[in-house]
Structures are given as C-alpha cells and as structure tokens.
Enzyme design. Structure first.
Site, PDB file in Angstrom:
ATOM      1  N   CYS A 114      50.797  41.041  31.882  1.00 21.45           N
ATOM      2  CA  CYS A 114      50.655  39.448  31.885  1.00 21.45           C
ATOM      3  C   CYS A 114      51.370  38.711  31.018  1.00 21.45           C
ATOM      4  CB  CYS A 114      49.532  39.121  32.146  1.00 21.45           C
ATOM      5  SG  CYS A 114      48.378  39.564  33.609  1.00 21.45           S
ATOM      6  N   HIS A 247      49.774  31.144  31.201  1.00 20.66           N
ATOM      7  CA  HIS A 247      49.355  32.325  31.964  1.00 20.66           C
ATOM      8  C   HIS A 247      48.161  31.858  32.956  1.00 20.66           C
ATOM      9  CE1 HIS A 247      48.882  35.935  34.041  1.00 20.66           C
ATOM     10  NE2 HIS A 247      47.684  36.316  33.303  1.00 20.66           N
ATOM     11  N   ASN A 277      46.629  34.887  39.929  1.00 22.91           N
ATOM     12  CA  ASN A 277      47.239  35.700  38.719  1.00 22.91           C
ATOM     13  C   ASN A 277      48.341  36.497  39.236  1.00 22.91           C
ATOM     14  OD1 ASN A 277      47.895  37.218  36.568  1.00 22.91           O
ATOM     15  ND2 ASN A 277      46.047  37.693  36.048  1.00 22.91           N
TER      16      ASN A 277
HETATM   17  N1  COA Z   1      32.992  37.532  45.148  1.00 25.08           N
HETATM   18  C1  COA Z   1      31.398  37.595  44.899  1.00 25.08           C
HETATM   19  N2  COA Z   1      30.859  37.886  44.002  1.00 25.08           N
HETATM   20  C2  COA Z   1      31.478  38.685  43.047  1.00 25.08           C
HETATM   21  C3  COA Z   1      32.738  38.748  43.007  1.00 25.08           C
HETATM   22  C4  COA Z   1      33.553  38.193  44.041  1.00 25.08           C
HETATM   23  N3  COA Z   1      35.013  38.579  44.307  1.00 25.08           N
HETATM   24  N4  COA Z   1      33.424  39.491  42.045  1.00 25.08           N
HETATM   25  C5  COA Z   1      32.367  39.659  41.232  1.00 25.08           C
HETATM   26  N5  COA Z   1      31.154  39.362  41.965  1.00 25.08           N
HETATM   27  C6  COA Z   1      29.762  39.362  41.498  1.00 25.08           C
HETATM   28  C7  COA Z   1      29.532  40.389  40.337  1.00 25.08           C
HETATM   29  O1  COA Z   1      29.270  41.519  41.287  1.00 25.08           O
HETATM   30  C8  COA Z   1      28.290  40.145  39.707  1.00 25.08           C
HETATM   31  O2  COA Z   1      27.165  40.147  40.453  1.00 25.08           O
HETATM   32  P1  COA Z   1      25.720  40.790  39.916  1.00 25.08           P
HETATM   33  O3  COA Z   1      25.378  39.505  39.166  1.00 25.08           O
HETATM   34  O4  COA Z   1      24.948  40.745  41.098  1.00 25.08           O
HETATM   35  O5  COA Z   1      25.984  41.788  39.314  1.00 25.08           O
HETATM   36  C9  COA Z   1      28.580  38.594  39.594  1.00 25.08           C
HETATM   37  O6  COA Z   1      29.445  38.202  40.758  1.00 25.08           O
HETATM   38  C10 COA Z   1      29.085  38.120  38.450  1.00 25.08           C
HETATM   39  O7  COA Z   1      30.177  38.724  38.101  1.00 25.08           O
HETATM   40  P2  COA Z   1      30.800  38.654  36.518  1.00 25.08           P
HETATM   41  O8  COA Z   1      31.718  39.651  36.584  1.00 25.08           O
HETATM   42  O9  COA Z   1      29.771  38.435  35.326  1.00 25.08           O
HETATM   43  O10 COA Z   1      31.482  37.006  36.910  1.00 25.08           O
HETATM   44  P3  COA Z   1      32.376  36.398  35.869  1.00 25.08           P
HETATM   45  O11 COA Z   1      31.609  34.814  35.945  1.00 25.08           O
HETATM   46  O12 COA Z   1      32.549  36.996  34.434  1.00 25.08           O
HETATM   47  O13 COA Z   1      33.641  36.169  36.581  1.00 25.08           O
HETATM   48  C11 COA Z   1      35.825  37.068  36.521  1.00 25.08           C
HETATM   49  C12 COA Z   1      34.399  37.352  36.865  1.00 25.08           C
HETATM   50  C13 COA Z   1      36.652  38.508  36.915  1.00 25.08           C
HETATM   51  C14 COA Z   1      36.397  36.152  37.637  1.00 25.08           C
HETATM   52  C15 COA Z   1      36.058  36.765  35.190  1.00 25.08           C
HETATM   53  O14 COA Z   1      35.429  37.499  34.377  1.00 25.08           O
HETATM   54  C16 COA Z   1      37.587  36.489  34.683  1.00 25.08           C
HETATM   55  O15 COA Z   1      38.228  35.929  35.145  1.00 25.08           O
HETATM   56  N6  COA Z   1      37.862  37.704  33.624  1.00 25.08           N
HETATM   57  C17 COA Z   1      39.259  37.366  33.165  1.00 25.08           C
HETATM   58  C18 COA Z   1      40.100  38.230  33.938  1.00 25.08           C
HETATM   59  C19 COA Z   1      41.499  37.980  33.716  1.00 25.08           C
HETATM   60  O16 COA Z   1      41.779  36.834  33.795  1.00 25.08           O
HETATM   61  N7  COA Z   1      42.113  39.088  33.720  1.00 25.08           N
HETATM   62  C20 COA Z   1      43.621  39.040  33.658  1.00 25.08           C
HETATM   63  C21 COA Z   1      44.092  38.728  32.241  1.00 25.08           C
HETATM   64  S1  COA Z   1      45.783  38.853  32.187  1.00 25.08           S
END
Ligand code: COA
Length: 320
Positions: A114, A247, A277
């Site tokens: 990225c 980004h 993204n």
């Molecule tokens: N739909 C519904 N529920 C979902 C889901 C989806 N698409 N993806 C994950 N969940 C659930 C998980 O299973 C978890 O359930 P649980 O509590 O029963 O275990 C719950 O939602 C919370 O998951 P979590 O991963 O803690 O959520 P979060 O608030 O951290 O959001 C991301 C997840 C991936 C959106 C977030 O962490 C993020 O954006 N991270 C950075 C990723 C990124 O930008 N990467 C690229 C960088 S270049």
C-alpha cells in the site's frame, strides 16, 4: 537553480463493475451497517474479464498524459507500483510502455504494497533531480480482488481495484514540485499483513491475510509520525498544509491520524467510501479525484501518505 519534479498532470481508472456492501452481504456473512461503521467503505470496483493491473494502469497513464498536455513519446521513465502484477515477470511497467507505444524508456515495477506509490514517487523524483530522467510516469495500479479470500469477511470487504497515475516533469526554479519524501520499512511485522503464496515458496499466487486490529494500531502511529517528518524535512508545519491525500484504508484510520496531528478533518481527502482500499493505487486515485472535482488547485501544499504490508510507510510534501 534547483531541479525539481513537478506534477504536470494526473489520471485514474476504475473497473466498470462496482459492488455495494449490500451485494457483498449476499455472499459473505456481513452487513452494510458493519462495513460502514467500522471502515467507512460503501463501494468497491472489481476487475472483470479483460481488465488487469496493466490495462487499468494504461488507462490512468493516458489520462495523466492528456491532463499534462504531453505525448507518450515524451516519457523517458515509467515507475509502476503494484503488489498484483499481471505476471510474476515481465514488469507490468513494460506492458504499460508497450500499450502506450513507447519504443524506448526506463520501465520497472516497485513493490511496497500500500506504500508502493510513495516508494515509486521517491524513486522517480530522485532520478529526475539527479538528471537521470526528465518526464516520468509514476503509476499505482492494483487488482487486489484477485488475491482476496472471498470467504474471509475480515478482509474481502476492505479492498477494491483501480489505478492512478501522475506525470512528473523536471523543472528548474519556481516553487512547485516534490519538496520532501520520507520512507520507512520494518520487516519485523511481515506476518501481520501478507499473501500466503509466491513463486519461490508455494508456486501459487496465494491469498491476502491480515491481522486487522494490529495493523490499525501501527497505522495511526506510523502515519502521524511520517507526516510530521516529511513536513519538518521541507521546513513546514501542519498549519501550512492545504490537503492531506492519505492512503484510503479505513475512515477510522484517517480520522484518528488527523486528530493525532491536530489537523482539520476537512483538509483530508476521503475517497475510501467509493473505492475501498486499492493499495498502491489509492493515493494517486484519491489525488486525481480531488483534482478533477476542483478541491485541489495549483499552488496548494499537499501531503501524500501511506502505510502497508511489510510494514512499509511513507509520506511526501508536494507544492502542486
Ligand atoms: N462483517 C461483520 N462482522 C465482521 C466483519 C465483517 N466484514 N469482519 C469482522 N467482523 C467481526 C469479527 O469477527 C469480530 O467478531 P467477534 O467480536 O464476534 O469476534 C468483530 O467483527 C470485531 O472484529 P475486529 O477485527 O475487532 O473489528 P475492528 O473494529 O478492529 O475492525 C478492521 C476490523 C479490519 C476493519 C480494522 O481492524 C481495520 O481497518 N484494520 C486496519 C486494516 C487496514 O487498514 N489494512 C490495510 C493497511 S494497508
């Protein structure tokens, strides 16, 4: 007089097919509410038959050349950032070169996921300043839809396909151009965001894997730090910035980074809602969107910033 790399024009390209959160929820256990609340994403474009990283990159490059009022033959350097090349080799940059009808120039890919566009920009800008190139196409292009695990709801909802390109032109004097670049990598975090395949290990292409919440924490800290670093290198402060072009990974990362820097949220270009993204394409795609809709104007002070797998991260201060 100092030689600078000035952005002469920009262009972007998106696959024809656009998928909403509601459509995704028909095949994956997710919902529009969850995706919007946690990420800000509403749509992503997904490449169809005949659309590849090279075709998207070529379309974006043509538009950038048009915007710059330049011909393909003027280009002597193509640096293309991608983690999803058409083939392991040759470099996708050479496919773009051939499609544009450029008989001879320097053309290669860089891979910093990225952050790839920031790395590509830095390479091209350095070559221009050193006199090794005069007119460069710098492209970020990706088809992440082809390396997603479409059964993994924690990753497949987050990414989209697309391309963005700029033409960098050598100019003497004036105050426009790339003012500073800061790049970093920390390979200790390889296992937080990676693809579980490759030619030298599994001989498969592999699928994207990510520990999202851990990536999130690193992203806010690293992005705020590198943004401050590049401004300091240019002798500028946050108050001088007209637009941050970040980004586009997650709306919450954009908001948290702006808060950390005491930066007004209305100075941050946000397109993650429309494109999700798009990895290396995301910064030039967001930039071109904001140039074409009239937000970014000539003379504005911009900061580009990105972070990605590796981890890699970087930022650049640019007078447009
Ligand atoms: N739909 C519904 N529920 C979902 C889901 C989806 N698409 N993806 C994950 N969940 C659930 C998980 O299973 C978890 O359930 P649980 O509590 O029963 O275990 C719950 O939602 C919370 O998951 P979590 O991963 O803690 O959520 P979060 O608030 O951290 O959001 C991301 C997840 C991936 C959106 C977030 O962490 C993020 O954006 N991270 C950075 C990723 C990124 O930008 N990467 C690229 C960088 S270049």
């Amino acid at each position: 007089m100092s030689r600078r790399a000035v952005i002469a024009g920009s262009g972007s390209a998106l696959p024809a097919r656009r998928i909403s959160n509601a459509e995704l929820a028909e095949t994956v256990d997710t919902s529009d509410e969850w995706i919007v609340e946690r990420t800000g994403i509403r749509f992503r474009h997904v490449a169809g038959e005949g659309e590849t990283t090279a075709t998207l990159a070529t379309d974006a490059a043509r538009r950038a050349l048009d915007a710059a009022g330049m011909a393909a033959a003027d280009i002597d350097l193509i640096v293309l950032a991608t983690a999803t090349p058409d083939q392991t080799f040759p470099a996708t940059a050479t496919k773009v070169q051939a499609a544009l009808g450029i008989d001879d120039c320097v053309a290669f890919d860089v891979q910093a996921v990225c952050s790839g566009f920031l790395y590509a920009l830095s390479v091209a800008e350095s070559m221009i300043r050193a006199g090794g190139a005069t007119n460069a196409l710098v492209i970020g292009a990706e088809t992440f839809s082809r390396i997603l695990d479409w059964e993994d709801r924690t990753t497949c909802v987050l990414f989209g396909d697309g391309a963005g390109a700029i033409v960098l032109r050598a100019e003497e004097g004036g105050d426009a151009g790339v003012l500073s670049v800061a790049l970093h990598a920390d390979g200790r975090h390889n296992q937080l965001l990676y693809v579980d395949g490759g030619p030298s290990t599994t001989q498969t292409v592999g699928k994207l894997r990510m520990k999202g919440p851990e990536v999130f924490k690193h992203a806010v800290v690293n992005l705020a730090a590198v943004l401050g670093e590049t401004l300091a290198k240019a002798g500028l402060g946050v108050a001088d910035v007209d637009w941050v072009v970040p980004h586009q990974a997650n709306r919450r990362i954009l908001d948290a980074t702006a808060r950390k820097l005491h930066l007004a949220p209305e100075k941050v270009i946000v397109t993650v809602d429309q494109h999700a993204n798009t990895s290396a394409a995301s910064v030039p795609l967001a930039f071109d969107t904001a140039v074409r809709d009239g937000r970014i104007k000539r003379g504005d002070l911009l900061v580009f910033e990105a972070m990605g797998g590796g981890f890699t991260w970087g930022a650049a201060a640019i007078r447009y």
